[in-house]
Design a protein around this motif. Structure first.
Motif, mmCIF file in Angstrom:
data_model
loop_
_atom_site.group_PDB
_atom_site.id
_atom_site.type_symbol
_atom_site.label_atom_id
_atom_site.label_comp_id
_atom_site.label_asym_id
_atom_site.label_seq_id
_atom_site.Cartn_x
_atom_site.Cartn_y
_atom_site.Cartn_z
ATOM 1 N N UNK A 1 -8.068 17.379 33.806
ATOM 2 C CA UNK A 1 -8.792 18.636 34.046
ATOM 3 C C UNK A 1 -8.500 19.297 35.318
ATOM 4 N N UNK A 2 -8.326 20.701 35.297
ATOM 5 C CA UNK A 2 -7.841 21.319 36.448
ATOM 6 C C UNK A 2 -8.622 22.492 36.660
ATOM 7 N N UNK A 3 -8.720 22.558 37.808
ATOM 8 C CA UNK A 3 -9.509 24.134 38.474
ATOM 9 C C UNK A 3 -8.927 24.462 39.837
ATOM 10 N N UNK A 4 -9.289 25.440 40.260
ATOM 11 C CA UNK A 4 -8.803 25.958 41.654
ATOM 12 C C UNK A 4 -9.201 24.935 42.911
ATOM 13 N N UNK A 5 -10.236 24.227 42.767
ATOM 14 C CA UNK A 5 -10.623 23.151 43.784
ATOM 15 C C UNK A 5 -10.119 21.760 43.659
ATOM 16 N N UNK A 6 -9.499 21.686 42.367
ATOM 17 C CA UNK A 6 -9.130 20.488 41.845
ATOM 18 C C UNK A 6 -7.969 19.732 42.801
ATOM 19 N N UNK A 7 -7.782 18.374 43.169
ATOM 20 C CA UNK A 7 -6.867 17.773 43.754
ATOM 21 C C UNK A 7 -6.100 16.978 42.760
ATOM 22 N N UNK A 8 -4.901 17.338 42.472
ATOM 23 C CA UNK A 8 -4.039 16.435 41.555
ATOM 24 C C UNK A 8 -2.939 15.710 42.254
ATOM 25 N N UNK A 9 -2.841 14.431 41.909
ATOM 26 C CA UNK A 9 -1.826 13.454 42.691
ATOM 27 C C UNK A 9 -0.769 13.397 41.546
ATOM 28 N N UNK A 10 0.372 13.216 42.140
ATOM 29 C CA UNK A 10 1.740 12.996 41.362
ATOM 30 C C UNK A 10 2.319 11.962 41.990
ATOM 31 N N UNK A 11 3.263 11.091 41.204
ATOM 32 C CA UNK A 11 4.108 9.904 41.605
ATOM 33 C C UNK A 11 5.370 10.132 40.893
ATOM 34 N N UNK A 12 6.389 10.036 41.746
ATOM 35 C CA UNK A 12 7.645 9.790 41.292
ATOM 36 C C UNK A 12 8.040 8.316 40.922
ATOM 37 N N UNK A 13 8.596 8.240 39.611
ATOM 38 C CA UNK A 13 8.969 6.764 39.082
ATOM 39 C C UNK A 13 10.159 6.302 40.127
ATOM 40 N N UNK A 14 10.033 4.949 40.262
ATOM 41 C CA UNK A 14 10.973 4.318 41.058
ATOM 42 C C UNK A 14 12.401 4.599 40.764
ATOM 43 N N UNK A 15 13.397 4.917 41.805
ATOM 44 C CA UNK A 15 14.772 5.187 41.285
ATOM 45 C C UNK A 15 15.722 4.134 41.266
ATOM 46 N N UNK A 16 15.447 3.543 39.787
ATOM 47 C CA UNK A 16 16.119 2.432 39.943
ATOM 48 C C UNK A 16 17.512 1.988 39.975
ATOM 49 N N UNK A 17 18.256 3.286 39.796
ATOM 50 C CA UNK A 17 19.874 3.045 40.148
ATOM 51 C C UNK A 17 20.061 3.529 41.453
ATOM 52 N N UNK A 18 19.470 3.722 42.520
ATOM 53 C CA UNK A 18 19.750 4.301 43.790
ATOM 54 C C UNK A 18 20.033 2.916 44.525
ATOM 55 N N UNK A 19 20.751 3.180 45.459
ATOM 56 C CA UNK A 19 21.310 2.085 46.378
ATOM 57 C C UNK A 19 20.091 1.354 47.310
ATOM 58 N N UNK A 20 19.209 2.078 47.480
ATOM 59 C CA UNK A 20 18.012 1.368 48.315
ATOM 60 C C UNK A 20 16.750 0.934 47.366
ATOM 61 N N UNK A 21 17.083 1.032 46.190
ATOM 62 C CA UNK A 21 16.041 0.459 45.037
ATOM 63 C C UNK A 21 15.670 -0.843 45.535
ATOM 64 N N UNK A 22 14.374 -1.072 45.437
ATOM 65 C CA UNK A 22 13.847 -2.323 45.781
ATOM 66 C C UNK A 22 12.673 -2.629 44.422
ATOM 67 N N UNK A 23 12.927 -3.879 43.770
ATOM 68 C CA UNK A 23 12.139 -4.056 42.689
ATOM 69 C C UNK A 23 10.589 -3.956 42.936
ATOM 70 N N UNK A 24 10.120 -4.141 44.277
ATOM 71 C CA UNK A 24 8.868 -4.132 44.647
ATOM 72 C C UNK A 24 8.204 -2.699 44.235
ATOM 73 N N UNK A 25 9.137 -1.810 44.389
ATOM 74 C CA UNK A 25 8.754 -0.374 43.957
ATOM 75 C C UNK A 25 8.230 -0.276 42.845
ATOM 76 N N UNK A 26 8.792 -1.205 41.548
ATOM 77 C CA UNK A 26 8.442 -0.872 40.233
ATOM 78 C C UNK A 26 7.087 -1.586 40.065
ATOM 79 N N UNK A 27 6.757 -2.720 40.956
ATOM 80 C CA UNK A 27 5.378 -3.420 40.631
ATOM 81 C C UNK A 27 4.365 -2.571 41.066
ATOM 82 N N UNK A 28 4.755 -1.769 42.291
ATOM 83 C CA UNK A 28 3.469 -0.914 42.946
ATOM 84 C C UNK A 28 3.428 0.215 41.773
ATOM 85 N N UNK A 29 4.473 0.744 41.248
ATOM 86 C CA UNK A 29 4.259 1.866 40.228
ATOM 87 C C UNK A 29 3.393 1.318 39.185
#
Length: 220
Positions: A189-217
């Motif tokens: 549900x969205x209105x002008x006073x709403x706060x919407x949080x978004x999250x980016x999935x872990x970058x599994x192919x990045x050289x800095x990838x840590x499996x812990x990030x998948x567990x958090x996600x």
């Protein structure tokens, strides 16, 4: 290559770089500055360029080499060579080359003797190429100097900016009807006073990838 005082080369090699550079590209092009735009066929980079209205104004050079370290190195060298050849064939020598962490551009720019400006905002990735071969490196002010010293970023080449890179494109964002429709499809549900949080999935192919990030996600 012919020198040009009004030519900038921008390389976007990952999808988050498109919204960052979109307003910058529009700004320079609207002021009659030539922008040579190259892109790597990875993630949603190409689709986002088209979505932002750049269809037909960029050149796709190279693709992602996968998560294997040796393949990453081979892919880096291959794309660097491809980028250098592309710029040479363009007949234009840019005044400056700019990216947010494109290692391929850094090496190609160095080879072509083009000044390189690199941005990065994560000090725990592999930064040696950026720090060693970039003319200037832009980093968020919140990263302490002692950390940058520790990863080998020379004080003379670093430029620290306040805030986060995301502020560049969030400045232009306005939640229109299409945005509301997308949220509705996800049951938000969205209105002008709403706060919407978004999250980016872990970058599994990045050289800095840590499996812990998948567990958090997954936990979130």
């Amino acid at each position: 290559m012919a020198a040009s005082k009004q030519a900038i080369w921008i390389d976007v090699d990952n999808s988050p770089h498109v919204p960052l550079f979109a307003p910058i590209i529009r700004h320079f092009r609207s002021n009659d500055v030539t922008v040579l735009l190259t892109a790597r066929d990875h993630s949603q980079t190409i689709e986002l360029l088209d979505l932002h209205g750049f269809l037909g104004t960029y050149t796709v050079v190279g693709t992602h080499a996968g998560g294997n370290t040796l393949k990453k190195i081979a892919g880096l060298l291959s794309r660097s060579s491809q980028l250098a050849r592309h710029i040479q064939k363009s007949g234009i020598k840019p005044t400056v080359a700019v990216s947010h962490g494109s290692r391929s551009m850094v090496l190609a720019g160095r080879w072509l003797k083009i000044p390189v400006i690199t941005m990065y905002d994560y000090e725990h990735t592999e930064t040696w190429i950026f720090n060693r071969f970039s003319t200037r490196v832009l980093v968020p002010q919140m990263i302490p100097d002692e950390v940058l010293d520790g990863i080998g970023l020379n004080a003379d080449s670093r430029i620290k900016y306040p805030g986060l890179k995301e502020e560049v494109y969030l400045h232009y964002f306005s939640p229109g009807d299409a945005f509301r429709e997308i949220l509705t499809e996800f049951g938000v549900s969205f209105n002008d006073s709403a706060v919407v949080a978004v999250i980016r999935p872990p970058a599994t192919t990045a050289n800095y990838h840590d499996p812990k990030s998948e567990k958090i996600f997954e936990a979130i």
